[in-house]
Design an enzyme around this catalytic site. Sequence first.
Site, PDB file in Angstrom:
ATOM      1  N   ARG A 240       0.825  -1.214   0.000  1.00 53.00           N
ATOM      2  CA  ARG A 240       0.000   0.000   0.000  1.00 53.00           C
ATOM      3  C   ARG A 240       0.862   1.269   0.000  1.00 53.00           C
ATOM      4  NH1 ARG A 240      -5.139  -1.812   3.832  1.00 53.00           N
ATOM      5  NH2 ARG A 240      -6.489  -2.306   2.064  1.00 53.00           N
TER       6      ARG A 240
ATOM      7  N   LYS B  69     -14.197 -11.650   7.024  1.00 49.93           N
ATOM      8  CA  LYS B  69     -15.295 -10.727   7.327  1.00 49.93           C
ATOM      9  C   LYS B  69     -16.554 -11.168   6.589  1.00 49.93           C
ATOM     10  CE  LYS B  69     -11.948  -7.054   7.255  1.00 49.93           C
ATOM     11  NZ  LYS B  69     -11.566  -5.989   6.328  1.00 49.93           N
TER      12      LYS B  69
ATOM     13  N   GLY C 178      -6.786  -6.056   1.204  1.00 51.53           N
ATOM     14  CA  GLY C 178      -5.497  -5.857   1.847  1.00 51.53           C
ATOM     15  C   GLY C 178      -4.803  -7.178   2.140  1.00 51.53           C
TER      16      GLY C 178
ATOM     17  N   GLY D  75     -12.691  -4.021   0.747  1.00 57.69           N
ATOM     18  CA  GLY D  75     -14.031  -3.524   1.040  1.00 57.69           C
ATOM     19  C   GLY D  75     -14.494  -2.534  -0.019  1.00 57.69           C
TER      20      GLY D  75
END
Length: 406
Positions: A34, A199, A363, A387
Amino acid sequence: MKTIDDLDVSGKRVFVRADLNVPLNGTTITDDGRIRAVAPTITALLERGARVVVASHLGRPKGAPDPHFSLAPVAVRLGELLGKPVAFAADTVGDSAKATVAALGDGEVTLLENLRFNAGETSKDDAERGAFADQLAELAELYVGDGFGAVHRKHASVYDLPARLPHAAGLLIEKELGVLKRLTEDVRRPYAVVLGGSKVSDKVGVIDNLLGKADRILIGGGMMFTFLKALGHEVGASLLQEDQIPVALEYLERAKASGVEFIIPVDTAVAGGFPDLKTGAPVEDFEVVDVDAIPAGKLGLDIGPKTAALFAEKLADAKTVFWNGPMGVFEHPQFADGTRAVAQALLTASTPPGDAFTVVGGGDSAAAVRTLGFDENKFGHISTGGGASLEYLEGKTLPGIAALEA
Ligand code: ADP
Ligand code: MG
């Protein structure tokens, strides 16, 4: 949407909202993807004589300073990548930030401390977020949004700040949006989507939208157990989201009705407890079982080899692949095989004569591909936002993109 070419940045203080939320082991950055992803935007601004103020969140601190989530290690790595010193401010809008920003010369850069050390950043209260955005706005004259991994968040630095300053999208956001368009308009078929990760409730929503778009949906990671349970299997102590079972059943029905192939694992690698990721110490009670034989009390932590082969077969002739979420707890060597197999299957599909457009989003998924030793350049695109990508594919409005378009 304006780009950095539309801004006259020379001699101006430019606030760059980046997503520098990198995985850390203590103060060691385990994957700097990132940071590398936003470096071209910062470099372009510096070369044009801007005074660049970079800001990001890291992890989920509770609205107050917490040394575990300091961006200090990121400042060091960012400096190495830019090839110039990065002045680090010990706070976000306090005396240190003000002094560091005031000391910037043209072509110099500073990184502020974690945005989420301030309760206003993530507040649900518009006034509280706005007040924090006002403080951030004092630090700069222009705003560049380039934190793609956070654009689905209605946070002060993502949503409220661009409304207060002339703004533009950075190079990373431009690139990410271009890729997402290719996944929604004129998709080459077969279009396969692989979903995993932990998630579950965050990701179940995307399936709703994908049922009308994808030809094949492959489910691994923690989410698989909700589907297996819905199909009547016992899942032991595996990650399970009971309240999502009716939704899972509905998706399975709709997939059947609309001719979408829904592929659920047939075997899984299990253990008696969650493995120690810090030491990577081997789990003694590791075993691979079929999904109809998950022992009570055991946790499924990866897809098994039969599933990996099945997934590889379903990806081999795909022309478009989107993958979000590791297939297992890849951070531990015993549970990385499923993720490795899917990464390999994407690579195989990407290489001519497969020639598929392959996108890895998320990520952890992106970190997995790199830490498992794959060459990221061989994939069609490795996205910095999981997301954010998912919400875009769900057809939702992304607050951070809407703010840049306004
Ligand atoms: P991404 O960041 O790519 O969007 P997530 O954050 O949703 O992905 O999930 C990544 C995490 O999911 C990894 O840390 C991995 O260890 C975990 N995970 C994958 N499979 C399982 C599983 N079966 N049980 C528990 N955790 C899992
Ligand atoms: Mg993640």
